[in-house]
Design an enzyme around this catalytic site. Structure first.
Site, PDB file in Angstrom:
ATOM      1  N   GLU A 289     -35.180  15.474  -6.360  1.00  0.00           N
ATOM      2  CA  GLU A 289     -33.954  15.012  -5.699  1.00  0.00           C
ATOM      3  C   GLU A 289     -33.308  16.227  -5.062  1.00  0.00           C
ATOM      4  O   GLU A 289     -32.813  17.115  -5.766  1.00  0.00           O
ATOM      5  CB  GLU A 289     -33.010  14.369  -6.722  1.00  0.00           C
ATOM      6  CG  GLU A 289     -33.510  13.056  -7.269  1.00  0.00           C
ATOM      7  CD  GLU A 289     -33.518  11.948  -6.221  1.00  0.00           C
ATOM      8  OE1 GLU A 289     -32.831  12.084  -5.194  1.00  0.00           O
ATOM      9  OE2 GLU A 289     -34.222  10.958  -6.434  1.00  0.00           O
ATOM     10  N   CYS A 323     -24.627  16.251  -3.154  1.00  0.00           N
ATOM     11  CA  CYS A 323     -25.736  16.067  -2.213  1.00  0.00           C
ATOM     12  C   CYS A 323     -25.467  14.881  -1.297  1.00  0.00           C
ATOM     13  O   CYS A 323     -25.997  14.809  -0.198  1.00  0.00           O
ATOM     14  CB  CYS A 323     -27.016  15.828  -3.003  1.00  0.00           C
ATOM     15  SG  CYS A 323     -26.845  14.485  -4.180  1.00  0.00           S
TER      16      CYS A 323
HETATM   17  P1  NAD Z   1     -30.530  25.219  -6.689  1.00  0.00           P
HETATM   18  O1  NAD Z   1     -31.755  24.708  -6.039  1.00  0.00           O
HETATM   19  O2  NAD Z   1     -30.074  26.576  -6.352  1.00  0.00           O
HETATM   20  O3  NAD Z   1     -30.683  25.193  -8.281  1.00  0.00           O
HETATM   21  C1  NAD Z   1     -31.072  24.027  -8.964  1.00  0.00           C
HETATM   22  C2  NAD Z   1     -31.740  24.414 -10.264  1.00  0.00           C
HETATM   23  O4  NAD Z   1     -32.939  25.116  -9.968  1.00  0.00           O
HETATM   24  C3  NAD Z   1     -30.913  25.343 -11.149  1.00  0.00           C
HETATM   25  O5  NAD Z   1     -31.098  24.992 -12.500  1.00  0.00           O
HETATM   26  C4  NAD Z   1     -31.527  26.698 -10.866  1.00  0.00           C
HETATM   27  O6  NAD Z   1     -31.357  27.619 -11.921  1.00  0.00           O
HETATM   28  C5  NAD Z   1     -32.984  26.311 -10.723  1.00  0.00           C
HETATM   29  N1  NAD Z   1     -33.806  27.280  -9.984  1.00  0.00           N
HETATM   30  C6  NAD Z   1     -33.420  28.236  -9.118  1.00  0.00           C
HETATM   31  N2  NAD Z   1     -34.496  28.932  -8.672  1.00  0.00           N
HETATM   32  C7  NAD Z   1     -35.576  28.383  -9.267  1.00  0.00           C
HETATM   33  C8  NAD Z   1     -36.974  28.628  -9.203  1.00  0.00           C
HETATM   34  N3  NAD Z   1     -37.474  29.590  -8.423  1.00  0.00           N
HETATM   35  N4  NAD Z   1     -37.805  27.853  -9.939  1.00  0.00           N
HETATM   36  C9  NAD Z   1     -37.321  26.845 -10.702  1.00  0.00           C
HETATM   37  N5  NAD Z   1     -36.001  26.580 -10.818  1.00  0.00           N
HETATM   38  C10 NAD Z   1     -35.145  27.328 -10.105  1.00  0.00           C
HETATM   39  O7  NAD Z   1     -29.402  24.116  -6.407  1.00  0.00           O
HETATM   40  P2  NAD Z   1     -27.872  24.154  -6.837  1.00  0.00           P
HETATM   41  O8  NAD Z   1     -27.189  25.204  -6.027  1.00  0.00           O
HETATM   42  O9  NAD Z   1     -27.762  24.188  -8.315  1.00  0.00           O
HETATM   43  O10 NAD Z   1     -27.395  22.694  -6.375  1.00  0.00           O
HETATM   44  C11 NAD Z   1     -27.030  22.402  -5.060  1.00  0.00           C
HETATM   45  C12 NAD Z   1     -28.175  21.726  -4.324  1.00  0.00           C
HETATM   46  O11 NAD Z   1     -28.638  20.618  -5.077  1.00  0.00           O
HETATM   47  C13 NAD Z   1     -27.736  21.138  -2.993  1.00  0.00           C
HETATM   48  O12 NAD Z   1     -28.733  21.366  -2.042  1.00  0.00           O
HETATM   49  C14 NAD Z   1     -27.615  19.653  -3.271  1.00  0.00           C
HETATM   50  O13 NAD Z   1     -27.756  18.826  -2.158  1.00  0.00           O
HETATM   51  C15 NAD Z   1     -28.703  19.453  -4.264  1.00  0.00           C
HETATM   52  N6  NAD Z   1     -28.459  18.261  -5.080  1.00  0.00           N
HETATM   53  C16 NAD Z   1     -29.229  17.160  -4.875  1.00  0.00           C
HETATM   54  C17 NAD Z   1     -28.966  15.991  -5.598  1.00  0.00           C
HETATM   55  C18 NAD Z   1     -29.776  14.736  -5.381  1.00  0.00           C
HETATM   56  O14 NAD Z   1     -29.693  13.823  -6.212  1.00  0.00           O
HETATM   57  N7  NAD Z   1     -30.543  14.640  -4.314  1.00  0.00           N
HETATM   58  C19 NAD Z   1     -27.919  15.971  -6.522  1.00  0.00           C
HETATM   59  C20 NAD Z   1     -27.169  17.133  -6.696  1.00  0.00           C
HETATM   60  C21 NAD Z   1     -27.448  18.282  -5.975  1.00  0.00           C
END
Ligand code: NAD
Length: 521
Positions: A289, A323
């Site tokens: 997601e 999101c």
């Molecule tokens: P992010 O991608 O920076 O982080 C998400 C998670 O991934 C965190 O737990 C982070 O620690 C982890 N992460 C970071 N680098 C990683 C790696 N290399 N390998 C594995 N895991 C890693 O996102 P964010 O800043 O926490 O959230 C914002 C983003 O999430 C926005 O783009 C938003 O649109 C999206 N989002 C999507 C939904 C949906 O349902 N589609 C819901 C909420 C947020």
């Protein structure tokens, strides 16, 4: 009127937590009713709270004060391995429990979410900068997703088989579902309790074991708090494990672990692409997601009051950090000036401030990098000709609700997911142009269409290349019993209701040859 903003205290003074928030809620996060007796500075593996020890620590930061209010361990690859080993050895016995028993543990945890309601609301304010309204929305969604998980628990009952006709004479086909096994969950910081729970609760209810890695920015409310709730609800040791840590340090191990059958990731498209590739390398199913660039389309015959109401809610709730927030307002040229004027007036009057204060609707953005990204996108768009109609002030992680007119689809604030309390408004001349503009993005998550003629609205909605569209509403909708998810760069797979069952179970086929079969040789 914008409420007076609290000035941030420095890290040093905030390091000594106050003991009372003024309403009886403890400010020291270790004193919250659902905090483990060991405190939050531990990972939770195999039913044990394993203290920070030799690991480095990660600050738990209150974005309103930009100050550390606690520490959690920077988990290591060894912690992740231990968590997966515990999950693997606990999973089979958990799957052997009846669906009713599993659902009842989830129900008990749901009741605990309700019982700790005010303390969770406080934690959302401290760890996420979330206003009370946001806390109420998130707590409702969390309880609803848990209730739906309880309802689908019997979908993975291996004794419950569907029978299908066979093309072979004398054969019976039996098809049934069983839990996928061990599920890795990686979650973001914006709706941390809910977005972790929407994967964890159905995974557990269906008989899986889980390894959860929450965002570093919300390690407690998006991770350790779930361990604590399920521990109190009586979940057996090892069935849920929570490892806090930087995505850049342990994310790859969580996503690419050979023990994971499914990797559920909610977060940015950039990281999601890596997580998907890493999981696929191990042939684990990635359920992704990701980000969005959602359009709020206001046609010429829209009810302007309703369109503006939706526009305000969809842009500024939780500082636009969803999101499914509105990323772009697309407004018919005949309504454009009036829409901008009304939206700007409403934005300028939203109460901004410390989310702990009553009546505040807009708090700080989550972190420094968020603040810098939003500021940069606005500034670069203004340099390219966008006009600030409201807001435009940025200070100490607070972004005033901002409305920009004269925006074009290729300006940074419209072309990229800004994830902030910013409303760029773009004019269009007819439905075809609105659809072309809305679809001119790599994303395809949510959207909305305002049009008095419902058939025309649905026709426009169908032509929007997104997973979800809401007519005469705004894009910020999630109902845990209805399919949720995006297309294109917004994700792979669907959450909620019966759809998440497909992601978290394995379908198996057993055929029984009742009569002797004639083979060709
Ligand atoms: P992010 O991608 O920076 O982080 C998400 C998670 O991934 C965190 O737990 C982070 O620690 C982890 N992460 C970071 N680098 C990683 C790696 N290399 N390998 C594995 N895991 C890693 O996102 P964010 O800043 O926490 O959230 C914002 C983003 O999430 C926005 O783009 C938003 O649109 C999206 N989002 C999507 C939904 C949906 O349902 N589609 C819901 C909420 C947020």
């Amino acid at each position: 009127m914008a409420s007076e903003r609290q000035s941030p205290t420095d890290a040093e003074s905030a390091a000594t937590p106050e003991t009372d928030a003024g309403d009886g809620t403890p400010r020291d996060l270790d004193e919250l009713g659902f905090a483990p007796s060991e405190g939050w500075n531990a990972v939770y593996v195999d039913g044990e709270w394993r203290a920070q020890g030799d690991r480095s620590g990660l600050d738990v930061v209150d974005p309103t004060r930009r100050a550390a209010v606690g520490t959690v361990p920077a988990g290591t690859d060894e912690d992740v391995d231990a968590a997966y080993a515990a999950a693997e050895s606990a999973q089979e016995a958990w799957a052997d429990r009846t669906p009713e028993e599993r659902a009842s543990v989830v129900a008990d945890a749901r009741e605990l979410v309700a019982a700790y309601h005010d303390e969770f609301a406080h934690l959302f304010a401290v760890e996420c900068g979330g206003a009370r309204l946001k806390a109420e929305i998130e707590l409702d969604l969390t309880k609803a997703t848990m209730a739906v998980a309880e309802d689908v628990a019997d979908a993975a009952d291996p004794t419950d088989t569907d029978e299908y006709d066979s093309n072979v004479e004398g054969k019976r086909n039996l098809v049934f579902r069983e839990p996928a096994g061990v599920v890795g969950v990686i979650s973001p910081w914006n709706f941390p309790l809910y977005l972790s729970m929407r994967a964890v609760a159905p995974a557990l209810a269906l008989g899986n074991a889980v390894v959860l890695k929450p965002s570093t920015h919300t390690a407690i409310v998006g991770g350790l708090a779930l361990a604590s709730l399920f521990e109190e609800a009586g979940l057996p040791d090892g069935v849920l494990n929570v490892v806090t840590g930087e995505g850049s340090a342990i994310g790859e191990t969580v996503a690419g672990h050979p023990a994971a059958s499914v990797v559920s990731f909610t977060g940015s498209t950039e990281v999601g692409r890596k997580v998907g590739a890493t999981a696929a390398e191990e042939l684990s199913l990635p359920a992704l997601e990701l980000g969005g660039n959602n359009a709020h389309v206001v046609t010429a015959d829209a009810d302007l009051d309703r369109a503006v109401d939706g526009g305000v809610f969809g842009s500024f709730t939780h500082q636009g950090q969803e999101c499914i927030s509105i990323n772009r307002h697309l407004v018919h040229e005949s309504l454009y000036d009036e829409y901008v004027e009304r939206l700007a007036e409403r934005a300028a009057n939203l109460p901004v401030g410390d989310p702990r204060e009553e009546g505040v609707l807009v708090g700080p953005v989550q972190n420094e990098s968020q603040f810098e990204t939003i500021t940069d996108l606005v500034e670069r768009s203004v340099e390219r000709g966008a006009k600030v109609e409201a807001g435009g002030e940025f200070d100490d992680w607070f972004v005033e609700p901002t409305v920009l007119s004269g925006v074009t689809n290729d300006m940074p604030i419209a072309a990229e997911e800004h994830f902030g309390p910013v409303a760029p408004v773009i004019p269009f001349a007819d439905d075809d142009e609105a659809i072309e503009l809305a679809n001119d993005t790599e994303y395809g998550l949510s959207g909305s269409v305002h049009c008095e003629n419902t058939d025309r609205a649905i026709d426009i909605a169908r032509r929007l290349d997104t997973g979800m569209v809401h007519v005469n509403d705004q894009p910020l909708n999630d109902e845990p019993h209805v399919a949720f998810g995006g297309v294109n760069a917004s994700g792979v797979g669907r959450y909620n209701g019966e759809w998440i069952v497909d992601e978290l179970t394995e379908t198996r086929w057993i055929s029984v040859q009742e009569e002797t079969r004639e083979y060709p040789y």
